[in-house]
Design a protein around this motif. Sequence first.
Motif, PDB file in Angstrom:
ATOM      1  N   ASP A 244      73.611  15.883  85.075  1.00 15.48           N
ATOM      2  CA  ASP A 244      72.796  16.962  84.513  1.00 15.48           C
ATOM      3  C   ASP A 244      71.460  16.317  84.151  1.00 15.48           C
ATOM      4  O   ASP A 244      71.362  15.581  83.170  1.00 15.48           O
ATOM      5  CB  ASP A 244      73.468  17.581  83.277  1.00 15.48           C
ATOM      6  N   ASP A 247      70.088  18.333  80.336  1.00 13.09           N
ATOM      7  CA  ASP A 247      71.069  19.234  79.733  1.00 13.09           C
ATOM      8  C   ASP A 247      70.425  19.816  78.481  1.00 13.09           C
ATOM      9  O   ASP A 247      69.792  19.092  77.712  1.00 13.09           O
ATOM     10  CB  ASP A 247      72.326  18.435  79.367  1.00 13.09           C
ATOM     11  N   THR A 249      68.238  22.599  78.791  1.00 13.02           N
ATOM     12  CA  THR A 249      66.848  22.849  79.230  1.00 13.02           C
ATOM     13  C   THR A 249      66.124  23.768  78.236  1.00 13.02           C
ATOM     14  O   THR A 249      64.928  23.605  77.990  1.00 13.02           O
ATOM     15  CB  THR A 249      66.832  23.469  80.647  1.00 13.02           C
ATOM     16  N   LYS A 250      66.893  24.682  77.647  1.00 16.56           N
ATOM     17  CA  LYS A 250      66.247  25.588  76.678  1.00 16.56           C
ATOM     18  C   LYS A 250      65.779  24.813  75.449  1.00 16.56           C
ATOM     19  O   LYS A 250      64.712  25.080  74.898  1.00 16.56           O
ATOM     20  CB  LYS A 250      67.199  26.718  76.276  1.00 16.56           C
ATOM     21  N   GLY A 251      66.586  23.849  75.036  1.00 20.11           N
ATOM     22  CA  GLY A 251      66.196  22.987  73.912  1.00 20.11           C
ATOM     23  C   GLY A 251      64.977  22.147  74.276  1.00 20.11           C
ATOM     24  O   GLY A 251      64.061  21.960  73.460  1.00 20.11           O
ATOM     25  N   GLY A 352      74.787  32.678  73.050  1.00 22.12           N
ATOM     26  CA  GLY A 352      75.390  33.080  74.328  1.00 22.12           C
ATOM     27  C   GLY A 352      76.239  31.975  74.950  1.00 22.12           C
ATOM     28  O   GLY A 352      76.953  32.204  75.929  1.00 22.12           O
ATOM     29  N   HIS A 353      76.149  30.753  74.418  1.00 22.52           N
ATOM     30  CA  HIS A 353      76.924  29.639  74.975  1.00 22.52           C
ATOM     31  C   HIS A 353      78.153  29.313  74.154  1.00 22.52           C
ATOM     32  O   HIS A 353      79.098  28.714  74.647  1.00 22.52           O
ATOM     33  CB  HIS A 353      76.050  28.376  75.074  1.00 22.52           C
ATOM     34  N   MET A 375      72.377  22.395  67.626  1.00 22.80           N
ATOM     35  CA  MET A 375      71.526  21.571  68.486  1.00 22.80           C
ATOM     36  C   MET A 375      71.943  21.772  69.938  1.00 22.80           C
ATOM     37  O   MET A 375      73.085  22.113  70.222  1.00 22.80           O
ATOM     38  CB  MET A 375      71.619  20.091  68.079  1.00 22.80           C
ATOM     39  N   SER A 377      72.578  20.818  73.964  1.00 21.64           N
ATOM     40  CA  SER A 377      72.981  19.768  74.913  1.00 21.64           C
ATOM     41  C   SER A 377      74.119  18.862  74.450  1.00 21.64           C
ATOM     42  O   SER A 377      74.654  18.997  73.357  1.00 21.64           O
ATOM     43  CB  SER A 377      71.775  18.887  75.267  1.00 21.64           C
ATOM     44  N   LYS A 380      75.202  16.686  71.186  1.00 16.75           N
ATOM     45  CA  LYS A 380      76.263  16.983  70.199  1.00 16.75           C
ATOM     46  C   LYS A 380      77.418  15.986  70.344  1.00 16.75           C
ATOM     47  O   LYS A 380      77.940  15.485  69.357  1.00 16.75           O
ATOM     48  CB  LYS A 380      76.780  18.423  70.385  1.00 16.75           C
ATOM     49  N   ARG A 394      82.973  24.467  71.069  1.00 12.06           N
ATOM     50  CA  ARG A 394      82.297  25.343  72.017  1.00 12.06           C
ATOM     51  C   ARG A 394      83.255  26.503  72.246  1.00 12.06           C
ATOM     52  O   ARG A 394      84.312  26.331  72.885  1.00 12.06           O
ATOM     53  CB  ARG A 394      82.030  24.579  73.312  1.00 12.06           C
ATOM     54  N   GLU A 403      82.814  26.532  82.381  1.00 14.59           N
ATOM     55  CA  GLU A 403      81.948  25.408  82.003  1.00 14.59           C
ATOM     56  C   GLU A 403      81.703  24.527  83.227  1.00 14.59           C
ATOM     57  O   GLU A 403      82.562  24.393  84.094  1.00 14.59           O
ATOM     58  CB  GLU A 403      82.615  24.571  80.895  1.00 14.59           C
ATOM     59  N   LYS A 404      80.513  23.895  83.285  1.00 16.82           N
ATOM     60  CA  LYS A 404      80.165  23.033  84.413  1.00 16.82           C
ATOM     61  C   LYS A 404      80.547  21.584  84.091  1.00 16.82           C
ATOM     62  O   LYS A 404      80.370  21.136  82.948  1.00 16.82           O
ATOM     63  CB  LYS A 404      78.651  23.101  84.680  1.00 16.82           C
ATOM     64  N   ASP A 407      78.029  19.347  82.330  1.00 16.96           N
ATOM     65  CA  ASP A 407      77.713  19.615  80.921  1.00 16.96           C
ATOM     66  C   ASP A 407      78.673  18.892  79.968  1.00 16.96           C
ATOM     67  O   ASP A 407      78.495  18.967  78.740  1.00 16.96           O
ATOM     68  CB  ASP A 407      77.796  21.117  80.619  1.00 16.96           C
TER      69      ASP A 407
HETATM   70  N1  LIG Z   1      77.550  31.611  79.059  1.00 12.36           N
HETATM   71  C1  LIG Z   1      77.550  30.307  78.866  1.00 12.36           C
HETATM   72  N2  LIG Z   1      78.531  29.730  78.123  1.00 12.36           N
HETATM   73  C2  LIG Z   1      78.571  28.420  77.913  1.00 12.36           C
HETATM   74  N3  LIG Z   1      77.648  27.544  78.425  1.00 12.36           N
HETATM   75  C3  LIG Z   1      76.664  28.049  79.173  1.00 12.36           C
HETATM   76  C4  LIG Z   1      76.549  29.434  79.443  1.00 12.36           C
HETATM   77  N4  LIG Z   1      75.479  29.631  80.218  1.00 12.36           N
HETATM   78  C5  LIG Z   1      74.915  28.409  80.429  1.00 12.36           C
HETATM   79  N5  LIG Z   1      75.649  27.458  79.810  1.00 12.36           N
HETATM   80  C6  LIG Z   1      75.454  25.999  79.812  1.00 12.36           C
HETATM   81  O1  LIG Z   1      75.086  25.544  78.545  1.00 12.36           O
HETATM   82  C7  LIG Z   1      74.340  24.365  78.724  1.00 12.36           C
HETATM   83  C8  LIG Z   1      73.539  24.024  77.538  1.00 12.36           C
HETATM   84  O2  LIG Z   1      74.381  23.436  76.630  1.00 12.36           O
HETATM   85  P1  LIG Z   1      74.482  23.894  75.110  1.00 12.36           P
HETATM   86  O3  LIG Z   1      74.980  25.264  75.042  1.00 12.36           O
HETATM   87  O4  LIG Z   1      75.335  22.898  74.450  1.00 12.36           O
HETATM   88  O5  LIG Z   1      73.023  23.805  74.559  1.00 12.36           O
HETATM   89  S1  LIG Z   1      72.130  25.027  74.191  1.00 12.36           S
HETATM   90  O6  LIG Z   1      72.179  25.146  72.768  1.00 12.36           O
HETATM   91  O7  LIG Z   1      72.642  26.193  74.850  1.00 12.36           O
HETATM   92  O8  LIG Z   1      70.833  24.718  74.715  1.00 12.36           O
HETATM   93  C9  LIG Z   1      73.491  24.698  79.883  1.00 12.36           C
HETATM   94  O9  LIG Z   1      73.127  23.502  80.506  1.00 12.36           O
HETATM   95  P2  LIG Z   1      71.608  23.369  81.051  1.00 12.36           P
HETATM   96  O10 LIG Z   1      71.445  24.446  82.056  1.00 12.36           O
HETATM   97  O11 LIG Z   1      71.631  21.992  81.646  1.00 12.36           O
HETATM   98  O12 LIG Z   1      70.706  23.475  79.879  1.00 12.36           O
HETATM   99  C10 LIG Z   1      74.381  25.571  80.752  1.00 12.36           C
HETATM  100  O13 LIG Z   1      74.998  24.861  81.812  1.00 12.36           O
END
Ligand SMILES: Nc1ncnc2c1ncn2[C@@H]1O[C@H](COP(=O)(O)OS(=O)(=O)O)[C@@H](OP(=O)(O)O)[C@H]1O
Length: 467
Positions: A244, A247, A249-251, A352-353, A375, A377, A380, A394, A403-404, A407
Amino acid sequence: MPSSPASASPHKRPPSASDPSSSSSSSSSDRRSSSPKPRLFLLLFLFIPAIIILLLASLLAPITGVTTALLPLSVTRLVHHHHPGHLSSSSSFLRQTRRLFSLHTTATMRRDKYEKELLVAQLAVQRAAILTKRVFHEKAKGTVDKNDKSPVTIGDFGAQALIIAALQHNFPDDAIVAEEESAKLREDEKLRSTVWELVKDTKLDNPDAEALLGGPIRDADAMVELIDKGNSPGGAQGRIWAIDPIDGTKGFLRGGQYAVCLALMVDGDVKVGALGCPNLPVDDAARLTAGIGENQTDDDGHGVLFSAVLGHGATSRPLATVSLDPELGTPISMRAIDDLTQANFCESVEAGHSSHGDQAAISHKLGITAPSVRMDSQAKYGSIARGAGDIYLRLPVSATYQEKIWDHAAGDLIVREAGGQVTDVHGKRLDFSVGRTLANNKGVVAAPLAVHAKVLEAVQEVLSAKL
Ligand SMILES: Nc1ncnc2c1ncn2[C@@H]1O[C@H](COP(=O)(O)OS(=O)(=O)O)[C@@H](OP(=O)(O)O)[C@H]1O
Ligand SMILES: [Mg+2]
């Protein structure tokens, strides 16, 4: 494999008291014709059984972990050096056999420690993080939306290309499962050249380390090709790396936590993990603070590299310190928790995660009053592995999301090697052997081994209606 003087030049070996061949003054050809019994004895009781043992060991190598490359070579050497003309040298033969077995043991230990894989993983993450840090400081991060509407930046593409280049250079036969693909770069000339400008200038300061990673990528076309080498379907067989590049990316876009993540799985089991967290404090003793997930900096005192090898513990080190000794890190371990009510939770920033509501209910059930630290990625996983936090949950929001593997692979190993347990919400270990996703798992429960069962119980009680 260097030869011992005796084995390299058996004819010139000096006479020795234990050597039957030296007790007579006759020539070796005379001895061959005049004393057939000792030779027959050696042939029957030493040479043939030793060859059989080596052949058996060779056959069992895939099971025992003995390096397969060395054994056929060893047998060839023995046959070569101990054909009838050399049979007089029984002590040399025993020495040689002992030496070969000890070499095999050393080779097995080396292989178990995945020394080269660990070193390449650490350096590849460090180099990729140089690139992501440059983008982190740019206002324009070249963000585009992927088909699933999640963001990808020039940092994601560039870091993935650099990591794959290092893996291809060192382990060309290994498969790679990586998050990004090059389609957007192929259709957008400007985006491609922006990424290339970043990639072509990113290198480690240490020339030996940079050379180990294979040096610079040839050109923009090669970069695009490399990005697509991460398209393996994954699975239960062989050596597969999970990447990744950014990991969280939004953060990363928000100025919060993010991680550059790399792990090696062998036959579905994670063996090596490296996590670069540019915005976490270097200091392992720093506890997580409520603000750790926002307005972060990667200035002095920040940037940590966590790594682990299965069975050999987890370490941390400054992300900026490039070392060609993969074992130079500081060992890390999870905090021992006597009183669960004092434990400290962390969770995703994105509701949403991971379900924030369920997390609060679980905290409540366990008598934890401190609010959980949010936080982004796999930072954690790294944070709880070094005892800066204690528990990472999670909690599934969607019934269908899988989950991927990229991640979780590195973080799962680092936490387990630091004295933790990682399961899904059903209590099953994360299963990295079923492809690009954790299709057999739901959610994540990561906690110190001693309290994991208790935390899992609370998770299952709160989620009982949904499980
Ligand atoms: N619906 C849903 N449920 C669970 N996880 C999801 C979901 N959608 C996306 N993702 C994955 O979440 C990755 C980011 O990890 P975190 O959730 O730990 O960080 S964050 O707070 O969301 O930024 C993020 O990894 P990155 O894309 O590398 O940022 C995603 O692979
Ligand atoms: Mg991710």
